[in-house]
Design a protein around this motif. Structure first.
Motif, PDB file in Angstrom:
ATOM      1  N   ALA A  12     -12.198  -3.670  -4.632  1.00 34.74           N
ATOM      2  CA  ALA A  12     -12.613  -5.075  -5.033  1.00 34.74           C
ATOM      3  C   ALA A  12     -11.683  -6.093  -4.203  1.00 34.74           C
ATOM      4  CB  ALA A  12     -12.609  -5.216  -6.354  1.00 34.74           C
ATOM      5  N   THR A  13     -12.080  -7.413  -4.247  1.00 34.45           N
ATOM      6  CA  THR A  13     -11.341  -8.542  -3.757  1.00 34.45           C
ATOM      7  C   THR A  13     -10.997  -9.273  -4.701  1.00 34.45           C
ATOM      8  OG1 THR A  13     -13.477  -9.693  -3.141  1.00 34.45           O
ATOM      9  CG2 THR A  13     -12.725  -8.289  -1.481  1.00 34.45           C
ATOM     10  N   ALA A  14     -11.298  -9.006  -6.094  1.00 39.53           N
ATOM     11  CA  ALA A  14     -10.926  -9.748  -6.932  1.00 39.53           C
ATOM     12  C   ALA A  14     -10.887  -8.916  -8.387  1.00 39.53           C
ATOM     13  CB  ALA A  14     -11.743 -11.069  -7.222  1.00 39.53           C
ATOM     14  N   ALA A  15      -9.915  -9.399  -9.233  1.00 38.28           N
ATOM     15  CA  ALA A  15      -9.776  -8.484 -10.331  1.00 38.28           C
ATOM     16  C   ALA A  15      -9.037  -9.454 -11.490  1.00 38.28           C
ATOM     17  CB  ALA A  15      -8.838  -7.284 -10.059  1.00 38.28           C
ATOM     18  N   VAL A  16      -9.467  -9.019 -12.805  1.00 37.20           N
ATOM     19  CA  VAL A  16      -8.718  -9.653 -13.918  1.00 37.20           C
ATOM     20  C   VAL A  16      -8.271  -8.609 -14.525  1.00 37.20           C
ATOM     21  CG1 VAL A  16      -8.974 -10.851 -16.026  1.00 37.20           C
ATOM     22  CG2 VAL A  16      -9.850 -11.753 -14.124  1.00 37.20           C
ATOM     23  N   PHE A  17      -7.066  -8.396 -15.021  1.00 40.26           N
ATOM     24  CA  PHE A  17      -6.479  -7.257 -16.017  1.00 40.26           C
ATOM     25  C   PHE A  17      -6.133  -8.297 -17.179  1.00 40.26           C
ATOM     26  CE2 PHE A  17      -5.210  -6.675 -11.557  1.00 40.26           C
ATOM     27  CZ  PHE A  17      -5.760  -5.371 -11.466  1.00 40.26           C
ATOM     28  N   HIS A 130      -4.652 -12.405 -12.770  1.00 42.86           N
ATOM     29  CA  HIS A 130      -5.786 -12.436 -12.031  1.00 42.86           C
ATOM     30  C   HIS A 130      -5.230 -11.984 -10.603  1.00 42.86           C
ATOM     31  CE1 HIS A 130      -8.028 -15.621 -14.692  1.00 42.86           C
ATOM     32  NE2 HIS A 130      -7.513 -14.869 -15.147  1.00 42.86           N
ATOM     33  N   GLY A 131      -5.912 -11.127 -10.190  1.00 40.38           N
ATOM     34  CA  GLY A 131      -5.375 -10.387  -8.967  1.00 40.38           C
ATOM     35  C   GLY A 131      -6.328 -10.918  -7.759  1.00 40.38           C
ATOM     36  N   PHE A 132      -6.080 -10.730  -6.572  1.00 44.56           N
ATOM     37  CA  PHE A 132      -6.740 -11.066  -5.222  1.00 44.56           C
ATOM     38  C   PHE A 132      -6.367 -10.151  -4.305  1.00 44.56           C
ATOM     39  CE2 PHE A 132      -2.743 -13.788  -5.736  1.00 44.56           C
ATOM     40  CZ  PHE A 132      -2.281 -13.597  -4.483  1.00 44.56           C
ATOM     41  N   LYS A 133      -7.386 -10.056  -3.334  1.00 43.02           N
ATOM     42  CA  LYS A 133      -7.084  -9.254  -2.161  1.00 43.02           C
ATOM     43  C   LYS A 133      -6.186 -10.298  -1.150  1.00 43.02           C
ATOM     44  CE  LYS A 133      -9.385  -7.462   1.979  1.00 43.02           C
ATOM     45  NZ  LYS A 133     -10.573  -7.289   3.003  1.00 43.02           N
ATOM     46  N   TYR A 134      -5.208  -9.514  -0.645  1.00 46.20           N
ATOM     47  CA  TYR A 134      -4.379 -10.118   0.421  1.00 46.20           C
ATOM     48  C   TYR A 134      -4.592  -9.787   1.759  1.00 46.20           C
ATOM     49  CZ  TYR A 134       0.069 -12.565   1.618  1.00 46.20           C
ATOM     50  OH  TYR A 134       1.013 -12.964   2.305  1.00 46.20           O
ATOM     51  N   TYR A 135      -4.945 -10.286   2.693  1.00 44.75           N
ATOM     52  CA  TYR A 135      -5.100  -9.923   4.009  1.00 44.75           C
ATOM     53  C   TYR A 135      -5.785  -8.442   4.081  1.00 44.75           C
ATOM     54  CZ  TYR A 135      -2.113 -13.743   5.742  1.00 44.75           C
ATOM     55  OH  TYR A 135      -1.484 -15.088   5.977  1.00 44.75           O
ATOM     56  N   ASP A 136      -5.137  -7.662   4.911  1.00 45.39           N
ATOM     57  CA  ASP A 136      -6.045  -6.319   5.108  1.00 45.39           C
ATOM     58  C   ASP A 136      -5.433  -5.187   3.826  1.00 45.39           C
ATOM     59  OD1 ASP A 136      -3.750  -6.437   6.369  1.00 45.39           O
ATOM     60  OD2 ASP A 136      -4.319  -4.888   7.808  1.00 45.39           O
ATOM     61  N   MET A 137      -5.700  -5.509   2.628  1.00 49.20           N
ATOM     62  CA  MET A 137      -5.279  -4.646   1.511  1.00 49.20           C
ATOM     63  C   MET A 137      -3.888  -4.696   1.508  1.00 49.20           C
ATOM     64  SD  MET A 137      -8.331  -4.485   0.037  1.00 49.20           S
ATOM     65  CE  MET A 137      -8.073  -3.344  -1.202  1.00 49.20           C
ATOM     66  N   ARG A 138      -3.186  -5.654   1.874  1.00 49.10           N
ATOM     67  CA  ARG A 138      -1.712  -5.778   1.568  1.00 49.10           C
ATOM     68  C   ARG A 138      -1.113  -6.238   0.250  1.00 49.10           C
ATOM     69  NH1 ARG A 138       0.756  -4.498   6.801  1.00 49.10           N
ATOM     70  NH2 ARG A 138      -0.985  -4.283   8.224  1.00 49.10           N
ATOM     71  N   ASP A 139      -0.008  -5.878  -0.038  1.00 45.16           N
ATOM     72  CA  ASP A 139       0.766  -6.685  -1.118  1.00 45.16           C
ATOM     73  C   ASP A 139       1.467  -7.912  -0.586  1.00 45.16           C
ATOM     74  OD1 ASP A 139       3.119  -5.527  -0.166  1.00 45.16           O
ATOM     75  OD2 ASP A 139       3.020  -3.525  -1.624  1.00 45.16           O
ATOM     76  N   ARG A 236      -4.638   4.555  -7.548  1.00 46.51           N
ATOM     77  CA  ARG A 236      -4.077   3.361  -7.621  1.00 46.51           C
ATOM     78  C   ARG A 236      -5.318   2.245  -7.313  1.00 46.51           C
ATOM     79  NH1 ARG A 236      -0.639   6.644  -5.187  1.00 46.51           N
ATOM     80  NH2 ARG A 236       1.368   6.891  -5.992  1.00 46.51           N
ATOM     81  N   ASP A 237      -5.182   1.258  -8.126  1.00 47.70           N
ATOM     82  CA  ASP A 237      -5.942   0.139  -7.878  1.00 47.70           C
ATOM     83  C   ASP A 237      -5.140  -1.492  -8.101  1.00 47.70           C
ATOM     84  OD1 ASP A 237      -8.177  -1.389  -6.722  1.00 47.70           O
ATOM     85  OD2 ASP A 237      -9.235  -0.908  -8.548  1.00 47.70           O
ATOM     86  N   ASN A 238      -4.073  -1.132  -7.261  1.00 49.44           N
ATOM     87  CA  ASN A 238      -3.066  -2.478  -7.385  1.00 49.44           C
ATOM     88  C   ASN A 238      -3.885  -3.586  -6.774  1.00 49.44           C
ATOM     89  OD1 ASN A 238      -1.531  -0.235  -8.271  1.00 49.44           O
ATOM     90  ND2 ASN A 238      -0.125  -0.413  -6.691  1.00 49.44           N
ATOM     91  N   MET A 239      -3.004  -4.861  -7.358  1.00 48.13           N
ATOM     92  CA  MET A 239      -3.544  -6.036  -6.820  1.00 48.13           C
ATOM     93  C   MET A 239      -2.353  -7.093  -6.694  1.00 48.13           C
ATOM     94  SD  MET A 239      -6.715  -7.193  -6.064  1.00 48.13           S
ATOM     95  CE  MET A 239      -8.456  -6.577  -6.271  1.00 48.13           C
ATOM     96  N   PRO A 240      -2.409  -7.846  -5.597  1.00 46.51           N
ATOM     97  CA  PRO A 240      -1.323  -8.970  -5.576  1.00 46.51           C
ATOM     98  C   PRO A 240      -1.827 -10.257  -6.659  1.00 46.51           C
ATOM     99  CG  PRO A 240      -2.211  -8.494  -3.503  1.00 46.51           C
ATOM    100  CD  PRO A 240      -2.930  -7.840  -4.572  1.00 46.51           C
ATOM    101  N   PHE A 241      -0.754 -10.912  -7.031  1.00 45.55           N
ATOM    102  CA  PHE A 241      -1.224 -11.955  -8.062  1.00 45.55           C
ATOM    103  C   PHE A 241       0.054 -12.919  -7.855  1.00 45.55           C
ATOM    104  CE2 PHE A 241       1.519  -9.259 -10.603  1.00 45.55           C
ATOM    105  CZ  PHE A 241       2.407 -10.281 -11.275  1.00 45.55           C
ATOM    106  N   GLY A 242      -0.121 -14.239  -8.292  1.00 49.60           N
ATOM    107  CA  GLY A 242       1.002 -15.150  -7.986  1.00 49.60           C
ATOM    108  C   GLY A 242       0.686 -16.406  -8.327  1.00 49.60           C
ATOM    109  N   SER A 243       1.642 -17.209  -8.539  1.00 46.60           N
ATOM    110  CA  SER A 243       1.396 -18.585  -8.855  1.00 46.60           C
ATOM    111  C   SER A 243       2.553 -19.269  -7.985  1.00 46.60           C
ATOM    112  CB  SER A 243       1.796 -19.065 -10.394  1.00 46.60           C
ATOM    113  OG  SER A 243       1.979 -20.581 -10.497  1.00 46.60           O
ATOM    114  N   VAL A 244       2.272 -20.338  -7.134  1.00 49.03           N
ATOM    115  CA  VAL A 244       2.953 -20.871  -5.976  1.00 49.03           C
ATOM    116  C   VAL A 244       3.961 -21.999  -6.881  1.00 49.03           C
ATOM    117  CG1 VAL A 244       3.185 -22.315  -4.231  1.00 49.03           C
ATOM    118  CG2 VAL A 244       1.422 -20.362  -3.903  1.00 49.03           C
TER     119      VAL A 244
END
Length: 343
Positions: A12-17, A130-139, A236-244
């Motif tokens: 996926a390109t988006a996720a909510v955990f 709330h997770g998102f895809k980052y570039y080519d599936m990078r963390d 694994r289905d890890n996702m990056p997340f963040g708040s600038v």
């Protein structure tokens, strides 16, 4: 094997955990939502089938006996906290996990919103990411994540329970942890040193050769084998997340496995070490701030839930102790003691 939940959904390109705890008295509402989960998912995603909205529900050990009669999955237990010499894998509250995925964040968000509306005061949200895809599936550390996931039949064999626990065949154990990264410290490293921490090249995404692979690298310590020498795999289905604005940057780890021992062995290697490594060096830059273990039962289990446990019967009230006889009435109160508790 019974039809599983969509554990092996396409990337996926988006996720909510969404992790919630169940309030006392909220059990019936939670059971109703679990049964209605496929309908809720269809209602949100019916107009966008190509965006592949899915949701997996996992149940924690502490709430299982409050929701369902009968036995629980053989390997289900509370998340085991680990305290190493320098780093800790913490255990945090969590009764039910909703792992929502899609190609669109708006669909994930809407399904999460409807779930929380239906659940209402029966639960409290313990964690929402709330997770998102980052570039080519990078963390956010800049490395490709999930490269070593098994595929096809090997993936199913790695994550779905079978004859070893036939009542819960088609289910999967799922572990989640939220890691926060110290990007300033990480980015102060050279690319070569970052590669030694991870155990893979940053640009080409290939494992470092045996002679250059440090024993305390993330790759080395997350490779575990069984008694037969075969690698024990997870998905694994890890996702990056963040708040600038808040300066928060992290990776939400989520791993599915046929039995929880393989996930726990990986964590033990990371936090407690495996000779010659004292711990996984990635932990010098990534701090675990949550930790929960769940079981995601097969889809048919959610369609036809076991009965809810009977409410405990209130203790029988003791008969009242009779008043003492009035002074001078000539009675010893013998008649009034009939049926009274023995003192």
């Amino acid at each position: 094997m019974p039809e599983p939940q969509p554990v092996l959904a396409p990337p996926a390109t988006a996720a909510v955990f969404l992790v919630v705890t169940v309030a006392p008295g909220g059990e019936d509402t939670v059971r109703d939502v679990l049964t209605d989960l496929p309908a809720l998912q269809r209602a949100v995603g019916f107009g966008a089938p190509d965006d592949r909205l899915t949701c997996v529900a996992g149940i924690g050990a502490a709430v299982w006996g409050r929701l369902f009669q009968g036995p629980r999955p053989a390997g289900l237990h509370p998340f085991r906290e680990l305290a190493g010499e320098r780093h800790r894998a913490v255990a945090t509250p969590g009764d039910v996990l909703f792992h929502i995925r899609s190609r669109r964040m708006d669909l994930c968000f809407e399904l999460a919103r409807r779930l929380c509306t239906r659940l209402g005061d029966s639960v409290a949200v313990a964690d929402e990411v709330h997770g998102f895809k980052y570039y080519d599936m990078r963390d956010l550390l800049g490395f490709v994540d999930g490269t070593e996931n098994p595929v096809g039949q090997a993936a199913g064999a790695a994550v779905f329970t079978g004859a070893e626990d036939p009542r819960f065949a088609g289910g999967s154990y799922v572990m989640v942890q939220k890691y926060l990264h110290d990007l300033d410290a990480w980015e102060a490293l050279s690319t070569e040193e970052q590669e030694r921490v991870i155990g893979r090249t940053k640009l080409g995404n290939t494992e470092l050769p045996e002679g250059r692979q440090p024993g305390d690298s993330h790759v080395a310590l997350n490779t575990v084998t069984g008694p037969d020498g075969e690698e024990r795999e997870v998905v694994r289905d890890n996702m990056p997340f963040g708040s600038v604005g808040e300066g928060e940057f992290g990776t939400y780890f989520i791993g599915y496995a046929r039995e929880p021992g393989v996930l726990e062995e990986m964590l033990e290697n990371m936090f407690l070490g495996r000779a010659p490594a004292a711990y996984d060096r990635i932990l010098d830059f990534s701090t675990a701030v949550t930790g929960c273990l769940f079981f995601a039962p097969a889809a048919g289990f959610l369609d036809d839930l076991p009965d809810r446990p009977a409410a405990p019967r209130p203790a029988a009230a003791a008969d009242p102790v009779p008043d003492a006889p009035a002074a001078g009435d000539g009675s010893l109160g013998i008649g009034g003691l009939k049926g009274a508790p023995v003192r």
